[in-house]
Write an enzyme that holds these catalytic residues in place. Structure first.
Site, PDB file in Angstrom:
ATOM      1  N   ASP A  24      13.551 -21.267  -2.646  1.00 60.05           N
ATOM      2  CA  ASP A  24      12.636 -20.221  -2.278  1.00 60.05           C
ATOM      3  C   ASP A  24      11.225 -20.598  -2.739  1.00 60.05           C
ATOM      4  OD1 ASP A  24      15.006 -19.149  -2.160  1.00 60.05           O
ATOM      5  OD2 ASP A  24      14.509 -17.562  -3.725  1.00 60.05           O
ATOM      6  N   GLU A 203      17.101  -9.991  -1.377  1.00 55.18           N
ATOM      7  CA  GLU A 203      16.218 -10.970  -2.104  1.00 55.18           C
ATOM      8  C   GLU A 203      15.012 -10.968  -1.596  1.00 55.18           C
ATOM      9  OE1 GLU A 203      19.338 -14.092  -4.178  1.00 55.18           O
ATOM     10  OE2 GLU A 203      18.861 -14.538  -2.033  1.00 55.18           O
TER      11      GLU A 203
END
Length: 487
Positions: A24, A203
């Site tokens: 990420d 998320e």
């Protein structure tokens, strides 16, 4: 310099770490004329492991200089995803009345008393424009006694209510919190139950305002929420978006948001979030995502590194035939990288085909427009046995990337396949912008109305191009190819 045989999949114009694993993007912030890209990082391996924050800096969003590790695991655990902001008025008291950078991130460790994982939010700050970081002695600043999935804080200053807002992923919903100083947080509201996709854990949320069609009188709020991969969900991890309103306490979705809307229709754009503190005179909302998928992210056939970032994209809202739509366009900073290879106007498929036969290219951009009722297929990164197909079928109103024969795909059974998206045919032409790199393709259709991002792993010698159609006389309004070379 690492030898070419070990680097055949390393992109030329997408960010990758020199070595190790990334996932990420984190802590995206603009400060002192620099774009900061932090990212989930395992420096000692090429699969997911103890998470750090890696760091890179750019002046143009294209050429990145990797920095030292920003945040490393400590007594509170490993360093999961989060965000960074400029504390312009020193609300934290960290900077002696000056402005400075603050990172807000998730600490992940094990609660031995409860015998389960625990995730808590913590702070770090920098006194040298992001080069080094000091962890706040009062960490953690936010925790939850019951929730296990409690992570990925995205923080922004809400001018109307003069407070910091945090949006946080909490299992199958997001929570909103407020704070005067980034240290003490008060719960505001929850969003997500009964709306959107819940095929995996939620998320990496983001929440930001955008004006519609560039008219400041009409402002909507956009929420991004990524969903993690599960064995039952063949598409794997993806990112959805919601459009609505935010009053400083509650996000209220528009009716259109009750239908799942994907940020990207490919398999390899995940955890996308936006840069903070881009100056008002610039005014852009710029997003970047991780180019992989949790289905196979640990298995892709790279060697010294694993994981890459997408192209940075400018996000806007436009009123289209299907309603207010989130539009994505590659950032304008890519334009100076172009070296024109081919430029054709008002030609046929046969004309284009004859020109492509002489070209061998590895990393490039194609920009083409054709009649909305056309049908054609571009074969990219081709060799005798390999090709990735980017196509459009006007009778169905569909664009697609077919990576069935794109190269190495044996590392996971769900990798090969054809990924399709519907294009709303509300104009007379189909316009495609296709970015091809050593191991990826990003397809933008109709000025960014629909995007498909897919990894590919072709052999180095698969550099041919071709175009095919049911009619060799099919007219094409324009067809341009640019080689892309970052400085």
């Amino acid at each position: 310099m690492i030898i070419q045989s070990q680097e055949k999949y390393r992109p030329l114009y997408h960010f990758t770490p020199q070595q190790g694993w990334i996932n990420d993007p984190n802590g995206l912030v603009y400060f002192n004329d620099e774009y900061h890209l932090f990212f989930q990082y395992h420096p000692n391996g090429t699969t997911w492991g103890p998470m750090h924050w890696g760091h890179a800096i750019s002046s143009d969003l294209v050429n990145w200089q990797e920095q030292s590790i920003a945040l490393a695991p400590d007594e509170y655990g490993t360093i999961f995803s989060g965000s960074a902001v400029v504390d312009w008025h020193d609300s934290t008291g960290f900077f002696g009345g000056q402005a400075g950078l603050v990172a807000i991130f998730t600490h992940h460790d094990h609660n031995y008393e409860l015998d389960r994982a625990q995730q808590r939010q913590s702070l770090a700050y920098s006194l040298d424009a992001g080069r080094t970081w000091i962890k706040y002695q009062g960490n953690p600043v936010l925790e939850h006694k019951e929730l296990i999935d409690f992570r990925d804080p995205k923080v922004f200053w809400h001018q109307a209510t003069e407070q910091w807002i945090m949006i946080l992923a909490c299992g199958q919903t997001v929570h909103l919190y407020r704070s005067p100083n980034l240290k003490e947080w008060t719960f505001l509201s929850e969003f997500g139950e009964g709306i959107g996709s819940h095929d995996g854990v939620w998320e990496c949320p983001d929440l930001f305002p955008l004006v519609v069609d560039g008219q400041s009188a009409i402002t909507k709020w956009v929420m991004l929420v990524s969903i993690g991969s599960t064995d039952e969900y063949v598409e794997g991890s993806r990112t959805q978006y919601f459009i609505g309103d935010f009053d400083g306490t509650t996000f209220t979705p528009d009716a259109s948001s009750y239908k799942v809307r994907w940020l990207d229709y490919g398999r390899d754009h995940y955890a996308g979030v936006c840069w903070s503190d881009i100056p008002a005179e610039d005014g852009r909302r710029i997003c970047i995502g991780w180019m992989s998928n949790w289905k196979y992210a640990n298995l892709t056939p790279t060697e010294l590194w694993r994981g890459a970032m997408s192209l940075p994209r400018e996000l806007t809202l436009e009123q289209r035939a299907q309603g207010i739509t989130l539009i994505q366009q590659p950032v304008q900073e890519l334009l100076p990288m172009r070296n024109k290879i081919l430029s054709l106007e008002h030609v046929t498929i046969a004309d284009i085909q004859s020109k492509l036969n002489t070209l061998l290219l590895e990393s490039y951009e194609i920009h083409m427009t054709a009649d909305i009722h056309s049908q054609f297929a571009l074969k990219l990164r081709t060799s005798q046995h390999q090709a990735t197909v980017v196509g459009y079928e006007g009778d169905k109103g569909e664009i697609y990337i077919d990576r069935t024969d794109s190269g190495d795909h044996h590392f996971h059974p769900d990798f090969a396949g054809k990924h399709i998206a519907n294009v709303h045919q509300d104009q007379s032409v189909i316009e495609l912008r296709i970015y091809v790199d050593r191991s990826s393709i990003e397809l933008f259709a109709n000025d960014g109305q629909v995007v498909i991002t897919d990894l590919i792993f072709p052999d180095h010698d698969a550099q041919g191009l071709d175009i095919q159609s049911l009619s060799q006389d099919l007219p094409v309004a324009s067809f341009h190819i640019y080689q892309l070379m970052p400085s």
